[in-house]
Design an enzyme around this catalytic site. Structure first.
Site, PDB file in Angstrom:
ATOM      1  N   GLU A 140       0.803  -1.219   0.000  1.00 39.81           N
ATOM      2  CA  GLU A 140       0.000   0.000   0.000  1.00 39.81           C
ATOM      3  C   GLU A 140       0.840   1.277   0.000  1.00 39.81           C
ATOM      4  O   GLU A 140       0.793   2.075   0.942  1.00 39.81           O
ATOM      5  CB  GLU A 140      -0.965  -0.002   1.190  1.00 39.81           C
ATOM      6  CG  GLU A 140      -1.948  -1.164   1.145  1.00 39.81           C
ATOM      7  CD  GLU A 140      -3.016  -1.096   2.237  1.00 39.81           C
ATOM      8  OE1 GLU A 140      -2.940  -0.190   3.092  1.00 39.81           O
ATOM      9  OE2 GLU A 140      -3.909  -1.939   2.234  1.00 39.81           O
ATOM     10  N   ASN A 167      -5.337  -5.180  -2.303  1.00 43.22           N
ATOM     11  CA  ASN A 167      -5.912  -5.065  -0.965  1.00 43.22           C
ATOM     12  C   ASN A 167      -7.236  -4.318  -1.086  1.00 43.22           C
ATOM     13  O   ASN A 167      -7.281  -3.231  -1.656  1.00 43.22           O
ATOM     14  CB  ASN A 167      -4.980  -4.286  -0.032  1.00 43.22           C
ATOM     15  CG  ASN A 167      -3.643  -4.987   0.189  1.00 43.22           C
ATOM     16  OD1 ASN A 167      -3.417  -6.084  -0.300  1.00 43.22           O
ATOM     17  ND2 ASN A 167      -2.764  -4.353   0.932  1.00 43.22           N
ATOM     18  N   GLU A 174      -4.892  -8.554   0.934  1.00 44.52           N
ATOM     19  CA  GLU A 174      -5.554  -8.164   2.189  1.00 44.52           C
ATOM     20  C   GLU A 174      -7.039  -8.025   1.927  1.00 44.52           C
ATOM     21  O   GLU A 174      -7.451  -7.453   0.927  1.00 44.52           O
ATOM     22  CB  GLU A 174      -5.044  -6.815   2.730  1.00 44.52           C
ATOM     23  CG  GLU A 174      -3.720  -6.842   3.431  1.00 44.52           C
ATOM     24  CD  GLU A 174      -3.390  -5.485   4.076  1.00 44.52           C
ATOM     25  OE1 GLU A 174      -4.335  -4.742   4.442  1.00 44.52           O
ATOM     26  OE2 GLU A 174      -2.198  -5.174   4.198  1.00 44.52           O
TER      27      GLU A 174
END
Length: 481
Positions: free
Chosen positions: A176, A305, A382
């Protein structure tokens, strides 16, 4: 539908390919603790969490859930749950305390032992090199807005690749990078807590460069069979309406959330609309000749994610108040050049984070990248939910809301596979309750409950449900546990 009808109506099970990876994910600062042991020095998150007012209750990751000393117990728990993959991150300041120079071998030895333990239990390790814990000395020298940090990352990647590349096949450069750049240097709700729009864009570019240089460094020292990926928290950005102004707003946020990273990583260029929208903030002169070629390294896979979609419109001139973007409260925006965009709460049930539960966004995200990068394998690196979990009188933790969340999102993954997406694995966030960044220990994402007073681990109902899915490849009903 009546109960009798439910009993006689055949149900087609939602099944996954036999090779599908069923994993869980964690990050070093959130679980390891032992922040002053074996040569480890402070990261930006150590500094940030020890700064009064930066985290809920002044809580820190000093002890976290003590995974550094309890990793064997945690790996055994993964094996009991039937997981066949585990994504974890390496603590940069544990391996290379100043962010420069030779490695501290005792730091690398911890990850060697962890990998050996995973392999001994038949669990495939996936290593993330950077999950936000920049060595503080590199931040003191300017941090991610400085080009040198990307060069230091490449050296660090080579060190870890040399140490673990013979046993770890799956590698992720960055987790991220949007959060690192825009929450760390824009809104300031994440470490290092800076609030400079230009610095956030410079940080984004140098994180991109770190990914490219790190990918090259890994491949220079690892067997060819190993794969290199990056994990992006790409946003599903939806306009409130089809009004042209709302469509422009959605495009602006999509550029800042997604295009700023996948543009150079996948296509070798920043979106022209991004450069135009941010031209009053920066001239992008730090993008040097050759940078985009360095960033645009062929990937072996892409990690996605996903938690919740974003709903935006052109700003109402009369509106004033906090942004409903789900990224923490700050007087400073993580969206440089987008002050004329308004975020809206999406309708529907919400998790403890206030994030709307919408599995259609996950399907949409997967199919977008199936089109954006055809032929590139995808992993959900995720996905999960925070709830206010409690231990009942029998010592159990029953969390049917999380089971429902996992089931509907995994069903969205399976639907995407049916629709032609090459999704090869799913990593539940998170294996266990942990330090949830600026929220401290108040938000529980884990499938395993942690009693923070004793550090005892207790699998929740969701862990048992997920275990059944991992062993069978099928999604049982929510009430099957």
């Amino acid at each position: 539908m009546s109960e009798s009808a439910q009993q006689v109506t055949p149900v087609t099970p939602v099944t996954f390919p036999p090779s599908f990876l069923w994993g869980a994910a964690t990050s070093a600062y959130q679980i390891e603790g032992a922040v002053r042991e074996d040569g480890r020095t402070p990261s930006i998150w150590d500094t940030f969490s020890h700064t009064p007012g930066k985290t809920a209750g002044g809580e820190t990751g000093d002890i976290a859930v003590d995974h550094y000393h309890r990793y064997r117990e945690d790996v055994a728990l993964m094996a009991e749950l039937g997981l066949n993959a585990y994504r974890f991150s390496v603590s940069w300041p544990r391996v290379q305390p100043t962010g420069r120079g030779p490695a501290v071998q005792v730091g690398l030895d911890f990850y060697r032992r962890l990998v050996d333990e995973l392999l001994a239990h038949g669990i495939k390790p996936a290593v993330t090199l950077y999950h936000w814990d920049l060595p503080q000395e590199l931040e003191d020298a300017g941090g991610w807005p400085e080009r040198d940090t990307a060069l230091r990352f490449a050296e660090y990647a080579q060190i870890v690749g040399e140490a673990l590349g013979d046993r770890v096949e799956q590698w992720i450069t960055l987790n991220e990078p949007w959060c690192s750049a825009f929450l760390g240097y824009g809104s300031g709700v994440h470490a290092p807590g800076r609030t400079d729009p230009q610095a956030s864009l410079r940080a984004a570019h140098h994180l991109n460069l770190a990914h490219g240089l790190g990918t090259q460094a890994l491949r220079s020292v690892m067997p060819a069979r190993n794969t290199v990926a990056v994990s992006l928290n790409s946003s599903v950005v939806r306009p409130v309406s089809q009004d042209p102004a709302d469509l422009v707003a959605a495009r602006r946020i999509d550029d800042l959330a997604n295009g700023v990273f996948h543009g150079p990583m996948l296509h070798g260029a920043y979106p022209a609309t991004l450069l135009e929208a941010t031209s009053s903030i920066t001239d992008w002169s730090y993008v040097l000749d050759g940078d985009l070629r360095s960033i645009n390294q062929p990937l072996d896979a892409l990690g996605l994610n996903y938690y919740t979609p974003a709903l935006v419109s052109a700003a109402d001139a009369a509106a004033d108040g906090p942004r409903a973007d789900g990224h923490g409260a700050s007087a400073f925006s993580p969206w440089p050049g987008a002050d004329d965009v308004m975020f809206h709460q999406t309708p529907g049930d919400r998790t403890e984070m206030g994030w709307t539960i919408d599995p259609t966004g996950l399907h949409e995200l997967i199919m977008r990248y199936t089109r954006e990068a055809p032929g590139l394998p995808l992993y959900i690196t995720e996905n999960g939910a925070a709830y206010d979990d409690k231990v009942d009188a029998d010592g159990r933790v029953h969390d049917p809301e999380r089971i429902a969340y996992l089931r509907c999102h995994l069903a969205a993954v399976r639907r995407a596979i049916t629709d032609g997406a090459d999704v090869r694995g799913y990593y539940l966030w998170s294996l266990m309750d942990n330090f949830e960044w600026a929220y401290g220990y108040g938000k529980r994402f884990g499938a395993v409950y942690v009693d923070y007073a004793t550090l005892a681990r207790t699998p929740k109902s969701s862990a048992l449900w997920y275990s059944k899915a991992a062993r069978s490849g099928e999604l049982a009903p929510v009430d099957a546990v």
